[in-house]
Motif scaffolding. Structure first.
Motif, PDB file in Angstrom:
ATOM      1  N   ILE A  55       2.695   8.526  -2.080  1.00  0.00           N
ATOM      2  CA  ILE A  55       3.166   9.316  -0.755  1.00  0.00           C
ATOM      3  C   ILE A  55       3.743  10.409  -1.445  1.00  0.00           C
ATOM      4  CG2 ILE A  55       5.123   9.180   0.790  1.00  0.00           C
ATOM      5  CD1 ILE A  55       4.863   6.264   0.795  1.00  0.00           C
ATOM      6  N   GLU A  67       7.164   5.088   4.362  1.00  0.00           N
ATOM      7  CA  GLU A  67       7.167   6.414   5.131  1.00  0.00           C
ATOM      8  C   GLU A  67       8.222   6.230   6.168  1.00  0.00           C
ATOM      9  OE1 GLU A  67       3.159   7.685   5.608  1.00  0.00           O
ATOM     10  OE2 GLU A  67       3.154   8.714   3.756  1.00  0.00           O
ATOM     11  N   ARG A 122       2.195   1.766   2.596  1.00  0.00           N
ATOM     12  CA  ARG A 122       2.443   3.203   2.590  1.00  0.00           C
ATOM     13  C   ARG A 122       3.382   3.544   4.035  1.00  0.00           C
ATOM     14  NH1 ARG A 122      -2.134   7.645   3.692  1.00  0.00           N
ATOM     15  NH2 ARG A 122      -0.687   9.350   4.071  1.00  0.00           N
ATOM     16  N   LEU A 171      -1.001   3.641  -4.996  1.00  0.00           N
ATOM     17  CA  LEU A 171      -0.642   4.560  -3.852  1.00  0.00           C
ATOM     18  C   LEU A 171       0.496   5.454  -4.118  1.00  0.00           C
ATOM     19  CD1 LEU A 171       1.077   2.279  -0.739  1.00  0.00           C
ATOM     20  CD2 LEU A 171       2.162   4.325  -1.670  1.00  0.00           C
ATOM     21  N   CYS A 222      -3.448   7.312  -0.312  1.00  0.00           N
ATOM     22  CA  CYS A 222      -2.400   8.604  -0.225  1.00  0.00           C
ATOM     23  C   CYS A 222      -3.099   9.768   0.815  1.00  0.00           C
ATOM     24  CB  CYS A 222      -2.538   9.419  -1.674  1.00  0.00           C
ATOM     25  SG  CYS A 222      -4.025   9.853  -2.096  1.00  0.00           S
ATOM     26  N   SER A 260      -2.624   0.550   2.996  1.00  0.00           N
ATOM     27  CA  SER A 260      -1.788   1.617   3.868  1.00  0.00           C
ATOM     28  C   SER A 260      -0.784   0.868   4.849  1.00  0.00           C
ATOM     29  CB  SER A 260      -3.107   1.721   5.060  1.00  0.00           C
ATOM     30  OG  SER A 260      -3.462   0.820   5.844  1.00  0.00           O
TER      31      SER A 260
END
Length: 401
Positions: free
Chosen positions: A399, A106, A102, A397, A359, A99
């Protein structure tokens, strides 16, 4: 071997359609038949095993045209495609909890409708694009009124993901090597260019080749001002899409470096379109080949075929099969519309089908649930005479915009 099914067009001048699957719905068949009736199609049309109904033209179709281009067949996500890069890292070197990675990505790469607050791309990338774009907008100033804050928006969107089925993924291959893979296109300005010229084609008289069986198949004839202007604009959008993916990859690497052991990029880097048009030589003629949801698979040419967000993806090498115009599928292909997927599946289904993947698992991406897509293994089996698999990837992973 790939499956070839010949459709007989209803019109007397229809060309064959070669389809590499039996998994095709009647609406897609009707759409392919209409395309086959156009008098400027060269030899035949090829439909890849991920074929499904599209707007204007069938997704997964390869359309060779002589002296004409169909803007709606190229579509509005001009230059949409894939970028993949293998890192010198093993799965064991990734953190147990992904996470953090990720979140870092982002923060660096805007998703959905997001844009960078400031222009991120280097001047060496922007300046050539800006110079060529001005030539296009000087001829077609209406383009600048179709995108809010035109001059800054297209530049700030360079290095952004977009929404829908666009994604960024961290994947592992069969050797537990780590890959970064992403899927995106020409963003808002590509959409504007596509929309503008599609409508222009519909409005202009098509006197050279006669009647079209569907207004979405309206075309520009070579030699006309509109044809030349469209080629110039579509080539710009395709280059922009290519640079958008490169810029995103640069930002992703920037985001993950502080969070991972020291790594290098390997020589295995691929950047390929799957919504585009370019001039090629096939069956004795120079033709314009439109690949709407298909990638080029020339002999020993590398490409990327992603599955859904819960399935395998593949790095492939083309076999240069002339019957497919040296093409293969661009993914698994949808088997149901987004609206149908939202009616049939819920958030809990999405959670179950994306177990083990870092995700989004909220209802906002239920339309991207793996069950909304065709079985990627069947798609790959049906194109075994078009490509060979070099690497098999599984995402850890994902996105989504």
């Amino acid at each position: 071997m790939g499956i070839k099914m010949l459709l007989n067009a209803e019109a007397h001048y229809g060309v064959p359609v070669k389809i590499y699957t039996n998994d095709i719905d009647s609406e897609s068949i009707d759409q392919l038949k209409k395309m086959s009736q156009l008098q400027f199609i060269h030899s035949h049309i090829a439909a890849m095993p991920d074929v499904h109904l599209g707007k204007g033209a069938t997704v997964g179709s390869v359309i060779p045209t002589k002296n004409a281009i169909i803007p709606a067949a190229v579509g509005v996500d001009i230059g949409c495609g894939m970028n993949a890069l293998r890192l010198s890292l093993k799965a064991s070197q990734l953190p147990d909890n992904l996470s953090t990675l990720r979140n870092a990505i982002e923060r660096k790469v805007p998703i959905g409708f997001g844009v960078h607050r400031q222009i991120k791309a280097k001047a060496s990338t922007l300046s050539p694009l800006e110079k060529r774009l001005k030539v296009i907008t000087d001829k077609h100033p209406a383009l600048t009124r179709m995108l809010r804050n035109f001059d800054s928006t297209w530049a700030k969107q360079l290095g952004t993901l977009g929404g829908g089925n666009h994604f960024i993924e961290l994947c592992l291959d069969e050797n537990d090597d780590v890959w970064i893979m992403l899927h995106s296109g020409s963003r808002g300005l590509g959409n504007v260019i596509g929309t503008y010229f599609i409508e222009r084609a519909k409005k202009e008289a098509q006197s050279r080749f006669g009647h079209v069986p569907d207004k979405d198949l309206s075309y520009f004839a070579e030699g006309s001002n509109s044809f030349d202007d469209y080629v110039e604009a579509v080539e710009w959008a395709q280059e922009y899409a290519y640079e958008n993916r490169r810029e995103m990859m640069r930002l992703i690497l920037e985001a993950v470096r502080p969070l991972l052991p020291s790594f290098q990029m390997t020589k295995e880097a691929i950047n390929c379109h799957h919504n585009y048009v370019q001039k090629e030589h096939h069956f004795g003629e120079d033709v314009f080949v439109t690949r709407k949801g298909a990638i080029r698979a020339g002999l020993d040419e590398y490409g990327i075929i992603p599955g859904s967000m819960g399935a395998k993806s593949f790095i492939v090498k083309g076999k240069g099969n002339p019957e497919s115009f040296c093409s293969c599928s661009h993914g698994a292909g949808r088997k149901m519309s987004r609206s149908k997927a939202k009616r049939i599946f819920n958030q809990q289904d999405l959670i179950q089908q994306t177990q083990g993947i870092e995700c989004r698992k909220d209802k906002g991406v239920v339309d991207e649930i793996p069950s909304a897509y065709k079985n990627i293994d069947e798609v790959m089996e049906n194109q075994s005479d078009l490509i060979e698999v070099v690497h098999t990837l599984k995402q850890v992973l994902c996105i989504k915009g």
